[in-house]
Design a protein around this motif. Structure first.
Motif, PDB file in Angstrom:
ATOM      1  N   MET A   1      53.864  36.935  42.781  1.00  0.00           N
ATOM      2  CA  MET A   1      53.521  38.315  42.449  1.00  0.00           C
ATOM      3  C   MET A   1      53.755  39.207  43.664  1.00  0.00           C
ATOM      4  O   MET A   1      53.593  38.790  44.800  1.00  0.00           O
ATOM      5  CB  MET A   1      52.057  38.397  42.012  1.00  0.00           C
ATOM      6  CG  MET A   1      51.699  39.791  41.576  1.00  0.00           C
ATOM      7  SD  MET A   1      50.031  39.970  40.970  1.00  0.00           S
ATOM      8  CE  MET A   1      49.147  39.958  42.490  1.00  0.00           C
ATOM      9  N   HIS A   4      49.762  43.232  46.616  1.00  0.00           N
ATOM     10  CA  HIS A   4      48.852  44.168  45.972  1.00  0.00           C
ATOM     11  C   HIS A   4      47.617  44.376  46.840  1.00  0.00           C
ATOM     12  O   HIS A   4      47.342  43.587  47.737  1.00  0.00           O
ATOM     13  CB  HIS A   4      48.425  43.658  44.595  1.00  0.00           C
ATOM     14  CG  HIS A   4      47.595  42.411  44.656  1.00  0.00           C
ATOM     15  ND1 HIS A   4      48.153  41.164  44.760  1.00  0.00           N
ATOM     16  CD2 HIS A   4      46.255  42.215  44.651  1.00  0.00           C
ATOM     17  CE1 HIS A   4      47.196  40.257  44.802  1.00  0.00           C
ATOM     18  NE2 HIS A   4      46.030  40.861  44.744  1.00  0.00           N
ATOM     19  N   LEU A  61      49.808  47.831  43.049  1.00  0.00           N
ATOM     20  CA  LEU A  61      50.940  47.191  43.706  1.00  0.00           C
ATOM     21  C   LEU A  61      51.246  47.918  45.010  1.00  0.00           C
ATOM     22  O   LEU A  61      50.930  49.097  45.166  1.00  0.00           O
ATOM     23  CB  LEU A  61      52.171  47.187  42.795  1.00  0.00           C
ATOM     24  CG  LEU A  61      52.064  46.337  41.544  1.00  0.00           C
ATOM     25  CD1 LEU A  61      53.380  46.347  40.774  1.00  0.00           C
ATOM     26  CD2 LEU A  61      51.660  44.900  41.875  1.00  0.00           C
ATOM     27  N   VAL A  68      47.881  47.512  38.078  1.00  0.00           N
ATOM     28  CA  VAL A  68      48.095  46.384  37.186  1.00  0.00           C
ATOM     29  C   VAL A  68      46.798  45.763  36.704  1.00  0.00           C
ATOM     30  O   VAL A  68      46.820  44.864  35.855  1.00  0.00           O
ATOM     31  CB  VAL A  68      49.016  45.317  37.825  1.00  0.00           C
ATOM     32  CG1 VAL A  68      50.411  45.901  38.070  1.00  0.00           C
ATOM     33  CG2 VAL A  68      48.428  44.767  39.109  1.00  0.00           C
ATOM     34  N   HIS A  93      47.097  43.821  33.250  1.00  0.00           N
ATOM     35  CA  HIS A  93      48.387  43.980  32.579  1.00  0.00           C
ATOM     36  C   HIS A  93      48.902  42.612  32.142  1.00  0.00           C
ATOM     37  O   HIS A  93      48.834  41.645  32.915  1.00  0.00           O
ATOM     38  CB  HIS A  93      49.377  44.647  33.549  1.00  0.00           C
ATOM     39  CG  HIS A  93      50.642  45.075  32.900  1.00  0.00           C
ATOM     40  ND1 HIS A  93      51.631  44.197  32.532  1.00  0.00           N
ATOM     41  CD2 HIS A  93      51.088  46.308  32.552  1.00  0.00           C
ATOM     42  CE1 HIS A  93      52.635  44.855  31.982  1.00  0.00           C
ATOM     43  NE2 HIS A  93      52.324  46.148  31.985  1.00  0.00           N
ATOM     44  N   SER A  95      51.717  41.233  32.020  1.00  0.00           N
ATOM     45  CA  SER A  95      52.700  40.633  32.928  1.00  0.00           C
ATOM     46  C   SER A  95      52.077  40.033  34.180  1.00  0.00           C
ATOM     47  O   SER A  95      52.734  39.297  34.912  1.00  0.00           O
ATOM     48  CB  SER A  95      53.748  41.672  33.355  1.00  0.00           C
ATOM     49  OG  SER A  95      54.431  42.164  32.239  1.00  0.00           O
ATOM     50  N   TYR A  96      50.803  40.365  34.443  1.00  0.00           N
ATOM     51  CA  TYR A  96      50.134  39.901  35.661  1.00  0.00           C
ATOM     52  C   TYR A  96      48.941  38.984  35.364  1.00  0.00           C
ATOM     53  O   TYR A  96      48.222  38.606  36.283  1.00  0.00           O
ATOM     54  CB  TYR A  96      49.690  41.108  36.504  1.00  0.00           C
ATOM     55  CG  TYR A  96      50.866  41.875  37.041  1.00  0.00           C
ATOM     56  CD1 TYR A  96      51.423  41.551  38.273  1.00  0.00           C
ATOM     57  CD2 TYR A  96      51.449  42.901  36.304  1.00  0.00           C
ATOM     58  CE1 TYR A  96      52.527  42.229  38.762  1.00  0.00           C
ATOM     59  CE2 TYR A  96      52.546  43.586  36.783  1.00  0.00           C
ATOM     60  CZ  TYR A  96      53.086  43.237  38.004  1.00  0.00           C
ATOM     61  OH  TYR A  96      54.184  43.908  38.482  1.00  0.00           O
ATOM     62  N   GLN A  99      47.341  35.087  37.136  1.00  0.00           N
ATOM     63  CA  GLN A  99      47.712  35.041  38.551  1.00  0.00           C
ATOM     64  C   GLN A  99      46.512  35.224  39.474  1.00  0.00           C
ATOM     65  O   GLN A  99      46.670  35.432  40.668  1.00  0.00           O
ATOM     66  CB  GLN A  99      48.778  36.113  38.843  1.00  0.00           C
ATOM     67  CG  GLN A  99      50.052  35.905  38.036  1.00  0.00           C
ATOM     68  CD  GLN A  99      51.089  36.972  38.298  1.00  0.00           C
ATOM     69  OE1 GLN A  99      51.164  37.533  39.378  1.00  0.00           O
ATOM     70  NE2 GLN A  99      51.900  37.259  37.291  1.00  0.00           N
ATOM     71  N   LEU A 101      44.197  37.688  39.378  1.00  0.00           N
ATOM     72  CA  LEU A 101      43.733  39.062  39.608  1.00  0.00           C
ATOM     73  C   LEU A 101      42.345  39.298  39.019  1.00  0.00           C
ATOM     74  O   LEU A 101      41.510  39.970  39.630  1.00  0.00           O
ATOM     75  CB  LEU A 101      44.716  40.078  39.035  1.00  0.00           C
ATOM     76  CG  LEU A 101      46.076  40.151  39.714  1.00  0.00           C
ATOM     77  CD1 LEU A 101      46.946  41.192  39.045  1.00  0.00           C
ATOM     78  CD2 LEU A 101      45.932  40.440  41.194  1.00  0.00           C
TER      79      LEU A 101
END
Length: 174
Positions: A1, A4, A61, A68, A93, A95-96, A99, A101
């Protein structure tokens, strides 16, 4: 990723949060609200409440152009609930997701409450019963299941499911 940062949310984040929430709401079960229910007013109300008497963090980001993920909670208005942060919502999000977050955001939020909010005893959230992955995650963070709201979620398929209320307690409450 991509690199961030996690930082406190700002009122100026409202437009980016609107985009984030609409994207998350596209996934069925991603959040309670559907995409057409996410409005600028809804975002600003949550952001204003969180900035006024709660907590809100965003994941930005490194380019500073995209948020995100976001987490927030805030006090309800009756004073009998002054020791409670409620309406907890997290949006990551699609797409994230997966991971780490969400874990980072929750850790940041709960650490902030322990270190800076001795006035807060409990943090509340609600998860739909079919989201067993989220419920297990919240349990690992120290949230406890406090019951069931039977047939609260209308799945729009002639079926209903329960909402599961959960709470985390601040051990540094004074």
């Amino acid at each position: 990723m991509a690199y961030h940062i996690i930082r406190p949310a700002l009122l100026s984040d409202a437009h980016k949060l609107l985009q984030l929430y609409k994207e998350v709401a596209k996934t069925v079960g991603g959040m309670a609200r559907e995409e057409d229910e996410i409005s600028q007013e809804y975002i600003i109300q949550n952001l204003t409440n969180s900035l006024k008497n709660g907590v809100s963090y965003v994941v930005e980001l490194s380019n500073g152009e995209e948020l995100v993920a976001e987490i927030h909670c805030y006090k309800l208005t009756p004073r009998v609930f002054d020791h409670v942060l409620s309406e907890l919502t997290i949006a990551v999000h699609p797409s994230y997701q997966g991971q780490g977050l969400g874990k980072e955001l929750f850790s940041t939020l709960l650490t902030h409450i322990e270190q800076h909010r001795p006035d807060i005893l409990r943090v509340e959230l609600i998860a739909r019963e079919s989201n067993q992955k989220a419920i297990a995650f919240y349990k690992k963070l120290g949230f406890k299941i406090e019951g069931r709201f039977e047939r609260r979620i209308d799945n729009k398929t002639d079926t209903f499911e329960a909402d599961i209320p959960m709470a985390w307690f601040n051990r540094k409450y004074v």
